[in-house]
Design an enzyme around this catalytic site. Structure first.
Site, PDB file in Angstrom:
ATOM      1  N   HIS A  94       0.926  -1.266   0.047  1.00 55.50           N
ATOM      2  CA  HIS A  94      -0.022  -0.085   0.062  1.00 55.50           C
ATOM      3  C   HIS A  94       0.851   1.393   0.068  1.00 55.50           C
ATOM      4  CE1 HIS A  94      -2.854   3.231   1.451  1.00 55.50           C
ATOM      5  NE2 HIS A  94      -3.804   2.463   1.042  1.00 55.50           N
ATOM      6  N   GLU A  96       0.763   4.225   1.663  1.00 52.01           N
ATOM      7  CA  GLU A  96       1.172   4.375   2.767  1.00 52.01           C
ATOM      8  C   GLU A  96       2.216   3.598   3.423  1.00 52.01           C
ATOM      9  OE1 GLU A  96      -2.756   4.288   4.436  1.00 52.01           O
ATOM     10  OE2 GLU A  96      -3.252   6.037   3.103  1.00 52.01           O
ATOM     11  N   GLU A 165      -3.927   2.153  -7.408  1.00 44.51           N
ATOM     12  CA  GLU A 165      -4.469   3.300  -6.416  1.00 44.51           C
ATOM     13  C   GLU A 165      -3.530   4.544  -6.550  1.00 44.51           C
ATOM     14  OE1 GLU A 165      -6.498   1.866  -2.818  1.00 44.51           O
ATOM     15  OE2 GLU A 165      -4.253   1.863  -2.137  1.00 44.51           O
ATOM     16  N   SER A 209     -10.288   7.334  -3.189  1.00 45.05           N
ATOM     17  CA  SER A 209     -11.220   8.349  -3.106  1.00 45.05           C
ATOM     18  C   SER A 209     -12.701   7.749  -3.853  1.00 45.05           C
ATOM     19  CB  SER A 209     -11.384   9.875  -3.295  1.00 45.05           C
ATOM     20  OG  SER A 209     -10.050  10.368  -2.707  1.00 45.05           O
TER      21      SER A 209
END
Ligand code: PGA
Length: 247
Positions: A94, A96, A165, A209
């Protein structure tokens, strides 16, 4: 025809009480869903959520896994431990984790390998930053990220899920347009096609989002096979509207 997958990514959110309330609403609302549904929860809640999901069609997911099998790795969680709690999916790479924990393409590939070896489907996240997009490097970046995983996993690559993403769309309220997302998904699909004869069955999710208002359009694109949903997965009505938009 690929059955779409809507996976919630709770990130570092939740509590015993909140998880119970959220999942009882999600389970009730998702019972007749035509798509697959999963929730990727913080590790301490795996046992609780495994219990809450028993008897529902919703699959359990984790958000990270160690690249090591076992040993002196304080704070890490192994794929074998995840498996013991009935984990079916595990996010790897991911943005993050790439950003705040310095995860490299090679590490992400090793984590995907570790998950696959335990019978867990890795959801491999790829995506470009705003600076990379503005520099026209989107394709190069996502292809490099996916190539590392393809290289490490050989013929098992048809067993993964990919999540595109764009970093600039995560948690920002800025979504890639359906056309922008489809363009990158098509690139990823052809990269998978070159690596495996079973590329048609690999799900490529969009994340960033995704919400009740934009899900239907995104999910109608030919190479968008579902969503990885952060913020909107924490509110049952929002998550359920996305599930309802999927096929
Ligand atoms: P978001 O997060 O839906 O809140 O943008 C998506 C993700 O990070 O997986």
């Amino acid at each position: 025809m690929r059955k779409q997958l809507i996976a919630g990514n709770w990130k570092m959110n939740g509590s015993l009480a909140a998880n119970q309330a959220l999942l009882s609403a999600v389970a009730a609302g998702a019972s007749g869903a035509s798509c697959q549904v999963a929730v990727c929860v913080p590790a301490p809640y795996l046992a609780q959520v495994q219990g809450l999901l028993a008897g529902t069609p919703i699959a359990l997911g984790a958000q990270d896994v160690s690249q090591h099998e076992a040993g002196a790795f304080t704070g890490e969680v192994s794929s074998g431990m995840l498996r013991e709690f009935g984990v079916r999916y595990c996010l790897v790479g991911h943005s993050e984790r790439r950003q705040y924990h310095g995860e490299t393409d090679a590490l992400v590939a090793a984590k995907a390998q570790r998950a696959l070896a335990a019978g867990i489907t890795p959801v491999v996240c790829v995506g470009e930053t705003l600076a990379e997009r503005e520099a026209g490097r989107t394709e190069e970046v996502v292809k490099r990220q996916l190539a590392a995983v393809i290289h490490a996993n050989g013929h098992c690559i048809s067993e993964i899920v990919v999540a595109y993403e764009p970093v600039w769309a995560i948690g920002t309220g800025k979504t890639a347009s359906p056309e922008q997302a489809q363009q990158v998904h098509a690139v990823l699909r052809s990269q998978l096609h070159a690596a495996t004869t079973h590329s048609d069955r690999v799900l490529i999710l969009y994340g960033g989002s995704m919400n009740a208002a934009n899900a239907a359009q995104l999910l109608s694109q030919p190479d968008i096979d579902g969503g990885l949903v952060g913020g909107a997965s924490l509110k049952a009505p929002d998550f359920l509207s996305i599930v309802a938009a999927a096929r």
